[in-house]
Write a protein that holds these residues in place. Structure first.
Motif, PDB file in Angstrom:
ATOM      1  N   PHE A   1       0.823  -1.208   0.000  1.00 18.76           N
ATOM      2  CA  PHE A   1       0.000   0.000   0.000  1.00 18.76           C
ATOM      3  C   PHE A   1       0.860   1.263   0.000  1.00 18.76           C
ATOM      4  N   ALA A   2       2.058   1.185   0.573  1.00 23.50           N
ATOM      5  CA  ALA A   2       2.989   2.318   0.467  1.00 23.50           C
ATOM      6  C   ALA A   2       3.416   2.507  -0.983  1.00 23.50           C
ATOM      7  N   ALA A   3       3.658   1.394  -1.698  1.00 21.99           N
ATOM      8  CA  ALA A   3       4.015   1.479  -3.116  1.00 21.99           C
ATOM      9  C   ALA A   3       2.864   2.065  -3.927  1.00 21.99           C
ATOM     10  N   VAL A   4       1.642   1.702  -3.586  1.00 27.82           N
ATOM     11  CA  VAL A   4       0.463   2.258  -4.267  1.00 27.82           C
ATOM     12  C   VAL A   4       0.397   3.767  -4.071  1.00 27.82           C
ATOM     13  N   ALA A   5       0.643   4.214  -2.824  1.00 24.01           N
ATOM     14  CA  ALA A   5       0.567   5.642  -2.531  1.00 24.01           C
ATOM     15  C   ALA A   5       1.661   6.428  -3.248  1.00 24.01           C
ATOM     16  N   LEU A   6       2.834   5.828  -3.399  1.00 27.32           N
ATOM     17  CA  LEU A   6       3.953   6.527  -4.026  1.00 27.32           C
ATOM     18  C   LEU A   6       3.895   6.484  -5.552  1.00 27.32           C
TER      19      LEU A   6
ATOM     20  N   LEU B   1       1.407  -0.216 -11.190  1.00 24.45           N
ATOM     21  CA  LEU B   1       2.850  -0.401 -11.053  1.00 24.45           C
ATOM     22  C   LEU B   1       3.185  -1.164  -9.778  1.00 24.45           C
ATOM     23  N   ALA B   2       2.492  -0.850  -8.690  1.00 20.98           N
ATOM     24  CA  ALA B   2       2.731  -1.561  -7.431  1.00 20.98           C
ATOM     25  C   ALA B   2       2.393  -3.045  -7.572  1.00 20.98           C
TER      26      ALA B   2
ATOM     27  N   LEU C   1       2.370  -4.800 -10.404  1.00 17.17           N
ATOM     28  CA  LEU C   1       3.351  -5.399 -11.308  1.00 17.17           C
ATOM     29  C   LEU C   1       4.639  -5.749 -10.573  1.00 17.17           C
ATOM     30  N   LEU C   2       5.152  -4.808  -9.790  1.00 16.26           N
ATOM     31  CA  LEU C   2       6.426  -5.035  -9.106  1.00 16.26           C
ATOM     32  C   LEU C   2       6.294  -6.035  -7.963  1.00 16.26           C
ATOM     33  N   THR C   3       5.206  -5.956  -7.197  1.00 15.16           N
ATOM     34  CA  THR C   3       5.054  -6.827  -6.035  1.00 15.16           C
ATOM     35  C   THR C   3       4.792  -8.270  -6.447  1.00 15.16           C
ATOM     36  N   ILE C   4       3.739  -8.489  -7.226  1.00 15.51           N
ATOM     37  CA  ILE C   4       3.364  -9.856  -7.585  1.00 15.51           C
ATOM     38  C   ILE C   4       4.319 -10.427  -8.625  1.00 15.51           C
ATOM     39  N   GLY C   5       4.847  -9.576  -9.499  1.00 12.34           N
ATOM     40  CA  GLY C   5       5.777 -10.065 -10.500  1.00 12.34           C
ATOM     41  C   GLY C   5       7.128 -10.441  -9.929  1.00 12.34           C
ATOM     42  N   ALA C   6       7.567  -9.744  -8.882  1.00 11.53           N
ATOM     43  CA  ALA C   6       8.883 -10.025  -8.308  1.00 11.53           C
ATOM     44  C   ALA C   6       8.880 -11.261  -7.420  1.00 11.53           C
TER      45      ALA C   6
ATOM     46  N   ALA D   1       9.166   1.630  -5.928  1.00 15.93           N
ATOM     47  CA  ALA D   1       9.739   0.351  -6.353  1.00 15.93           C
ATOM     48  C   ALA D   1      10.385  -0.369  -5.179  1.00 15.93           C
ATOM     49  N   GLY D   2      11.078   0.386  -4.317  1.00 15.20           N
ATOM     50  CA  GLY D   2      11.694  -0.224  -3.147  1.00 15.20           C
ATOM     51  C   GLY D   2      10.662  -0.835  -2.211  1.00 15.20           C
ATOM     52  N   CYS D   3       9.555  -0.119  -1.986  1.00 17.79           N
ATOM     53  CA  CYS D   3       8.484  -0.645  -1.130  1.00 17.79           C
ATOM     54  C   CYS D   3       7.846  -1.886  -1.745  1.00 17.79           C
ATOM     55  N   ALA D   4       7.639  -1.868  -3.061  1.00 21.34           N
ATOM     56  CA  ALA D   4       7.022  -3.011  -3.736  1.00 21.34           C
ATOM     57  C   ALA D   4       7.923  -4.241  -3.669  1.00 21.34           C
ATOM     58  N   ILE D   5       9.232  -4.058  -3.884  1.00 22.74           N
ATOM     59  CA  ILE D   5      10.156  -5.182  -3.806  1.00 22.74           C
ATOM     60  C   ILE D   5      10.226  -5.717  -2.376  1.00 22.74           C
ATOM     61  N   ALA D   6      10.198  -4.810  -1.397  1.00 19.38           N
ATOM     62  CA  ALA D   6      10.179  -5.251  -0.003  1.00 19.38           C
ATOM     63  C   ALA D   6       8.914  -6.044   0.295  1.00 19.38           C
ATOM     64  N   SER D   7       7.783  -5.602  -0.265  1.00 20.35           N
ATOM     65  CA  SER D   7       6.532  -6.328  -0.095  1.00 20.35           C
ATOM     66  C   SER D   7       6.621  -7.716  -0.729  1.00 20.35           C
TER      67      SER D   7
END
Length: 291
Positions: free
Chosen positions: A80-85, A90-91, A93-98, A150-156
């Protein structure tokens, strides 16, 4: 595989249900996630109690519960931090794709699963399909927000991957239902504390809002995650993260049918690639099990 595929499909209802709940209650995404984990965990604890399952026993069991609870709250907050940023597409794509990429890399490094051409092709096809389905993010996102998001999404994604890998290792005195229930309850309480100190957690309990909250806690949370951890008992963690790609696929189909969203030709091609990749992973998992 039936459990894993079923969980991926049920997760796809979470986005629509959470979206409708947010519209009805004006709750923030963090508060919605907190309610989701807290209610889903409570329902699983009640189920475990009424069906006579043993409560968690031993230090190792409670340590696993605390770790999974912290990871659950962390990957929800990171997403949700990635969504807000950035934005939702994009959030996602990066979260579920990674996630499958991270799990496959870990399994390869530790020797849990050999990275052959079929595994690499399946994961690549899945990530490519997700990218086409999600599409391009809207313009106007600054480089700083993009990097932070992107950093938040990868951390997620790392948090979800860690949960998937932990789910492969059983703990004496702790079954999947109890672990999910107690972990999600702890994670939900942590998110509720954060939301209460920032955006607030109060809303008017109208029948529609309460009904949506119950559905969110039961279907894409309690039932879906319970099935996911049961499925991981006999499947590779990377298989679980690939089947998790059914979440955006199901969510897109529901949005088209129920909300009138439009699906472009590129998005339809991405949906087809996702379906092919999940089918291929399912077939490979059955072949490995038979062997």
């Amino acid at each position: 595989m039936i459990y894993l595929v079923f969980s991926g499909v049920l997760w796809g209802t979470g986005g629509l249900t959470g979206r409708l709940l947010s519209l009805h209650t004006h709750l923030s995404p963090t508060a919605v996630a907190g309610y989701r984990l807290l209610l889903g965990g409570t329902l699983l604890i009640l189920f475990a109690t009424t069906t006579g399952r043993r409560r968690p026993r031993g230090r190792a069991a409670w340590l696993r519960i605390m770790v999974v609870g912290a990871l659950s709250a962390g990957f929800q907050a990171g997403y949700f931090a990635a969504v807000a940023l950035t934005d939702v597409s994009l959030a996602t794509l990066l979260t579920i794709g990674a996630a499958p990429v991270l799990v496959v890399a870990f399994e390869q490094a530790t020797g849990r699963r050999r990275l052959d051409a079929r595994v690499a092709a399946t994961v690549s096809l899945a990530v490519m399909g997700l990218g086409l389905l999600v599409g391009e993010p809207p313009h106007g996102i600054t480089a700083a927000h993009l990097a932070a998001g992107a950093g938040c999404a990868i951390a997620s994604a790392a948090g979800f991957s860690a949960i998937s890998l932990l789910g492969k290792t059983p703990v004496p005195g702790l079954d999947e239902v109890a672990m999910t229930g107690y972990s999600f309850t702890l994670g939900g309480l942590a998110l509720m504390v954060v939301a209460g100190a920032t955006t607030g957690v109060g809303f008017t309990p109208r029948p529609g809002a309460v009904g949506l909250l119950l559905v969110l806690g039961l279907v894409p949370t309690a039932v879906a995650y319970g099935c996911y951890f049961i499925g991981l008992r006999h499947a590779a963690a990377s298989t679980g993260t690939v089947t998790a790609l059914l979440e955006p696929l199901t969510g897109t189909v529901l949005a088209v049918i129920l909300l009138g969203d439009r699906l472009t030709a590129i998005g339809a091609a991405g949906a087809a690639l996702l379906a092919v990749s999940v089918t291929a992973e399912t077939w490979q998992a059955r072949t490995r099990a038979a062997a």
